[in-house]
Scaffold this motif. Structure first.
Motif, PDB file in Angstrom:
ATOM      1  N   HIS A   5       0.841  -1.189   0.000  1.00 32.82           N
ATOM      2  CA  HIS A   5       0.000   0.000   0.000  1.00 32.82           C
ATOM      3  C   HIS A   5       0.875   1.236   0.000  1.00 32.82           C
ATOM      4  N   ARG A   6       0.520   2.159  -0.872  1.00 32.31           N
ATOM      5  CA  ARG A   6       1.197   3.447  -0.872  1.00 32.31           C
ATOM      6  C   ARG A   6       0.508   4.346   0.126  1.00 32.31           C
ATOM      7  N   VAL A   7       1.265   4.961   0.983  1.00 36.42           N
ATOM      8  CA  VAL A   7       0.692   5.877   1.967  1.00 36.42           C
ATOM      9  C   VAL A   7       1.201   7.269   1.656  1.00 36.42           C
ATOM     10  N   ASP A   8       0.260   8.148   1.380  1.00 35.73           N
ATOM     11  CA  ASP A   8       0.591   9.539   1.130  1.00 35.73           C
ATOM     12  C   ASP A   8       0.647  10.243   2.479  1.00 35.73           C
ATOM     13  N   PRO A   9       1.819  10.736   2.881  1.00 34.18           N
ATOM     14  CA  PRO A   9       1.922  11.359   4.205  1.00 34.18           C
ATOM     15  C   PRO A   9       1.014  12.581   4.364  1.00 34.18           C
ATOM     16  N   THR A  10       0.791  13.320   3.292  1.00 36.71           N
ATOM     17  CA  THR A  10      -0.091  14.485   3.419  1.00 36.71           C
ATOM     18  C   THR A  10      -1.543  14.039   3.614  1.00 36.71           C
ATOM     19  N   GLN A  11      -1.922  12.944   2.969  1.00 35.55           N
ATOM     20  CA  GLN A  11      -3.282  12.426   3.137  1.00 35.55           C
ATOM     21  C   GLN A  11      -3.470  11.907   4.559  1.00 35.55           C
ATOM     22  N   ALA A  12      -2.488  11.195   5.072  1.00 33.41           N
ATOM     23  CA  ALA A  12      -2.588  10.684   6.440  1.00 33.41           C
ATOM     24  C   ALA A  12      -2.683  11.833   7.442  1.00 33.41           C
ATOM     25  N   ALA A  13      -1.902  12.868   7.249  1.00 36.58           N
ATOM     26  CA  ALA A  13      -1.945  14.018   8.153  1.00 36.58           C
ATOM     27  C   ALA A  13      -3.289  14.729   8.054  1.00 36.58           C
ATOM     28  N   ALA A  14      -3.817  14.847   6.848  1.00 31.29           N
ATOM     29  CA  ALA A  14      -5.113  15.500   6.666  1.00 31.29           C
ATOM     30  C   ALA A  14      -6.216  14.695   7.344  1.00 31.29           C
TER      31      ALA A  14
END
Length: 96
Positions: A5-14
């Motif tokens: 799974h690709r985890v977008d750090p900005t998406q996780a923070a949002a």
């Protein structure tokens, strides 16, 4: 070759920010409802709590639609916008 799974750090923070915001909103809604129960003439506080608890998921879907559109996921954004349109259609049909 494994697929991870690709985890977008900005998406996780949002997601963390909006989750914290929703938790605070629920505490405020509970406070409104509680005050509406104990204060004389506090029926308007109960009404505000009902309005806020109804608006919370709508705001969440609108936030997701904007976020999905910004990251380029047009399909999910279109579904969210369609859902918001259906939610808006209900009161319009009720007024008719």
């Amino acid at each position: 070759m494994s697929v991870g799974h690709r985890v977008d750090p900005t998406q996780a923070a949002a997601e963390e920010r909006v989750g914290a915001w929703m938790a605070r909103a629920l505490v405020a809604i509970a406070a409104l409802a509680g005050l509406g129960l104990v204060l004389p003439g506090g029926g308007w506080l109960d009404g505000a709590a009902i309005l806020a608890i109804t608006a919370l998921p709508i705001v969440r879907v609108a936030w997701l639609a904007r976020r999905w559109w910004a990251i380029g996921d047009r399909r999910y954004a279109a579904v969210a916008i369609g859902l918001l349109g259906l939610v808006a259609l209900g009161p319009l049909l009720a007024l008719r």
